[in-house]
Design a protein around this motif. Structure first.
Motif, PDB file in Angstrom:
ATOM      1  N   PRO A 174       0.650  -0.668  -0.094  1.00 54.69           N
ATOM      2  CA  PRO A 174      -0.307   0.034   0.003  1.00 54.69           C
ATOM      3  C   PRO A 174       0.748   1.324  -0.123  1.00 54.69           C
ATOM      4  CG  PRO A 174      -0.935  -1.874   1.203  1.00 54.69           C
ATOM      5  CD  PRO A 174       0.517  -1.977   1.161  1.00 54.69           C
ATOM      6  N   LEU A 175       0.382   3.079  -0.213  1.00 49.69           N
ATOM      7  CA  LEU A 175       0.824   3.845   0.139  1.00 49.69           C
ATOM      8  C   LEU A 175       0.947   4.022   1.366  1.00 49.69           C
ATOM      9  CD1 LEU A 175      -1.120   5.436  -3.834  1.00 49.69           C
ATOM     10  CD2 LEU A 175       1.380   4.046  -3.503  1.00 49.69           C
ATOM     11  N   LYS A 176       1.573   4.911   1.297  1.00 47.40           N
ATOM     12  CA  LYS A 176       1.542   6.154   2.758  1.00 47.40           C
ATOM     13  C   LYS A 176       1.033   6.349   3.071  1.00 47.40           C
ATOM     14  CE  LYS A 176       4.202   9.800   3.161  1.00 47.40           C
ATOM     15  NZ  LYS A 176       4.781  10.829   3.296  1.00 47.40           N
ATOM     16  N   ARG A 177       0.037   6.928   2.070  1.00 45.83           N
ATOM     17  CA  ARG A 177      -1.562   7.630   3.282  1.00 45.83           C
ATOM     18  C   ARG A 177      -2.302   6.429   3.260  1.00 45.83           C
ATOM     19  NH1 ARG A 177      -1.889   9.072  -2.820  1.00 45.83           N
ATOM     20  NH2 ARG A 177      -3.496   7.120  -3.457  1.00 45.83           N
ATOM     21  N   SER A 178      -2.461   5.566   3.177  1.00 43.83           N
ATOM     22  CA  SER A 178      -2.856   4.095   2.962  1.00 43.83           C
ATOM     23  C   SER A 178      -2.752   3.830   4.746  1.00 43.83           C
ATOM     24  CB  SER A 178      -3.278   2.749   2.539  1.00 43.83           C
ATOM     25  OG  SER A 178      -3.389   2.695   1.173  1.00 43.83           O
ATOM     26  N   PHE A 179      -1.834   3.769   5.347  1.00 45.67           N
ATOM     27  CA  PHE A 179      -0.573   3.241   6.705  1.00 45.67           C
ATOM     28  C   PHE A 179      -1.243   4.875   7.373  1.00 45.67           C
ATOM     29  CE2 PHE A 179       1.742   0.972   4.120  1.00 45.67           C
ATOM     30  CZ  PHE A 179       2.691  -0.337   3.908  1.00 45.67           C
ATOM     31  N   SER A 180      -1.547   5.689   7.117  1.00 48.07           N
ATOM     32  CA  SER A 180      -1.484   7.009   7.912  1.00 48.07           C
ATOM     33  C   SER A 180      -3.037   6.972   8.320  1.00 48.07           C
ATOM     34  CB  SER A 180      -1.386   8.051   7.025  1.00 48.07           C
ATOM     35  OG  SER A 180      -0.289   8.218   6.777  1.00 48.07           O
ATOM     36  N   SER A 181      -3.930   5.999   6.938  1.00 45.08           N
ATOM     37  CA  SER A 181      -4.991   6.064   7.352  1.00 45.08           C
ATOM     38  C   SER A 181      -5.279   5.294   8.346  1.00 45.08           C
ATOM     39  CB  SER A 181      -5.565   6.371   6.275  1.00 45.08           C
ATOM     40  OG  SER A 181      -5.883   5.317   5.402  1.00 45.08           O
ATOM     41  N   TRP A 182      -5.529   3.977   8.433  1.00 46.06           N
ATOM     42  CA  TRP A 182      -4.679   3.018   9.236  1.00 46.06           C
ATOM     43  C   TRP A 182      -5.016   3.155  10.447  1.00 46.06           C
ATOM     44  CZ3 TRP A 182      -2.478  -0.348   4.891  1.00 46.06           C
ATOM     45  CH2 TRP A 182      -3.081  -0.700   4.514  1.00 46.06           C
ATOM     46  N   ILE A 183      -4.130   4.275  10.593  1.00 45.71           N
ATOM     47  CA  ILE A 183      -3.088   4.775  11.889  1.00 45.71           C
ATOM     48  C   ILE A 183      -3.659   5.485  12.871  1.00 45.71           C
ATOM     49  CG2 ILE A 183      -0.797   5.408  13.836  1.00 45.71           C
ATOM     50  CD1 ILE A 183       0.742   4.185  11.279  1.00 45.71           C
ATOM     51  N   ASP A 184      -4.707   6.637  12.035  1.00 47.13           N
ATOM     52  CA  ASP A 184      -5.310   7.213  12.192  1.00 47.13           C
ATOM     53  C   ASP A 184      -6.336   6.612  12.868  1.00 47.13           C
ATOM     54  OD1 ASP A 184      -5.429   9.906  12.790  1.00 47.13           O
ATOM     55  OD2 ASP A 184      -6.860  10.317  10.841  1.00 47.13           O
ATOM     56  N   ALA A 185      -6.748   5.580  12.344  1.00 46.98           N
ATOM     57  CA  ALA A 185      -8.202   4.765  12.935  1.00 46.98           C
ATOM     58  C   ALA A 185      -8.102   4.573  14.234  1.00 46.98           C
ATOM     59  CB  ALA A 185      -8.871   4.434  12.319  1.00 46.98           C
ATOM     60  N   LEU A 186      -6.964   4.675  14.420  1.00 44.95           N
ATOM     61  CA  LEU A 186      -7.048   3.904  15.848  1.00 44.95           C
ATOM     62  C   LEU A 186      -6.980   5.079  16.987  1.00 44.95           C
ATOM     63  CD1 LEU A 186      -3.564   2.108  15.658  1.00 44.95           C
ATOM     64  CD2 LEU A 186      -5.411   1.569  16.547  1.00 44.95           C
ATOM     65  N   PRO A 187      -8.487   4.907  18.266  1.00 45.21           N
ATOM     66  CA  PRO A 187      -8.874   5.483  19.174  1.00 45.21           C
ATOM     67  C   PRO A 187      -7.465   5.984  20.521  1.00 45.21           C
ATOM     68  CG  PRO A 187     -10.214   3.848  18.862  1.00 45.21           C
ATOM     69  CD  PRO A 187      -8.964   3.134  18.159  1.00 45.21           C
ATOM     70  N   PRO A 188      -7.030   5.152  20.522  1.00 39.51           N
ATOM     71  CA  PRO A 188      -5.720   5.666  21.486  1.00 39.51           C
ATOM     72  C   PRO A 188      -5.249   7.225  21.091  1.00 39.51           C
ATOM     73  CG  PRO A 188      -5.963   3.588  21.652  1.00 39.51           C
ATOM     74  CD  PRO A 188      -6.470   3.888  19.826  1.00 39.51           C
ATOM     75  N   LEU A 189      -4.869   7.370  19.494  1.00 43.93           N
ATOM     76  CA  LEU A 189      -4.596   8.206  19.103  1.00 43.93           C
ATOM     77  C   LEU A 189      -5.171   9.028  18.820  1.00 43.93           C
ATOM     78  CD1 LEU A 189      -1.497   6.116  16.788  1.00 43.93           C
ATOM     79  CD2 LEU A 189      -1.032   6.900  18.994  1.00 43.93           C
ATOM     80  N   ARG A 190      -6.482   9.562  19.040  1.00 36.72           N
ATOM     81  CA  ARG A 190      -7.382  10.808  18.785  1.00 36.72           C
ATOM     82  C   ARG A 190      -6.255  11.779  19.208  1.00 36.72           C
ATOM     83  NH1 ARG A 190     -11.938   7.540  17.019  1.00 36.72           N
ATOM     84  NH2 ARG A 190     -11.449   6.806  15.402  1.00 36.72           N
ATOM     85  N   LYS A 191      -6.334  12.770  18.260  1.00 36.72           N
ATOM     86  CA  LYS A 191      -6.325  13.630  18.752  1.00 36.72           C
ATOM     87  C   LYS A 191      -4.649  14.040  19.919  1.00 36.72           C
ATOM     88  CE  LYS A 191     -10.938  15.212  20.575  1.00 36.72           C
ATOM     89  NZ  LYS A 191     -11.530  15.467  21.647  1.00 36.72           N
ATOM     90  N   ARG A 192      -3.722  13.076  18.975  1.00 35.72           N
ATOM     91  CA  ARG A 192      -2.450  13.281  19.521  1.00 35.72           C
ATOM     92  C   ARG A 192      -1.565  13.544  17.719  1.00 35.72           C
ATOM     93  NH1 ARG A 192      -0.301   8.380  22.585  1.00 35.72           N
ATOM     94  NH2 ARG A 192       1.831   9.017  22.449  1.00 35.72           N
TER      95      ARG A 192
END
Length: 148
Positions: free
Chosen positions: A17-35
């Motif tokens: 996958p492209l970098k933006r896919s990896f970013s969107s998957w990580i961004d979906a993790l609740p423990p990381l919201r607002k960080r």
């Protein structure tokens, strides 16, 4: 949240996958919201995957994902969570064996690996159940079927 992924692909473009896919998957993790977080991802072939697994886990085979949490110095302020090493041929083989889309398997392993960077583990059954439940929720939010 703002996720910065630093992607280095040493396994070839096919199926990765492209970098933006990896970013969107990580961004979906609740423990990381607002960080704001940074994650380094290295995609490797079987030879390198085996080398990393042997060197850091004393296991003489290539595995799908390895997580290396970053341990900052006590006075250091950083947004770096750590590094993931993903073995592309293992991901592709497992996806085929399990009847999954390769992209969905990459999403699962990325989320799984980042949860390890955040301190989650699956050595004890109760912890494994909590980790898997979180993975399922995040993946469902991304429209990806239960990986288990």
């Amino acid at each position: 949240m703002s996720v910065s992924v630093y992607l280095r692909n040493e396994a070839g473009r096919r199926g990765v996958p492209l970098k933006r896919s990896f970013s969107s998957w990580i961004d979906a993790l609740p423990p990381l919201r607002k960080r704001r977080v940074d994650v380094n991802i290295l995609v490797v072939d079987t030879k390198e995957g085996r080398r990393y697994n042997r060197q850091f886990r004393s296991k003489d085979y290539a595995t799908n994902v390895l997580s290396f949490p970053y341990q900052p110095l006590p006075v250091e302020r950083t947004t770096l969570l750590g590094d993931l090493v993903i073995c592309a041929p293992v991901v592709a083989r497992e996806a085929a064996e399990q009847g999954k889309r390769v992209r969905d398997h990459y999403a699962h392993l990325t989320i799984h690996g980042v949860l390890h960077l955040l301190g989650h583990d699956h050595q004890v059954e109760a912890e494994a159940e909590r980790m898997e439940a979180l993975e399922r929720r995040v993946l469902a939010g991304l429209g990806i079927a239960d990986p288990y």
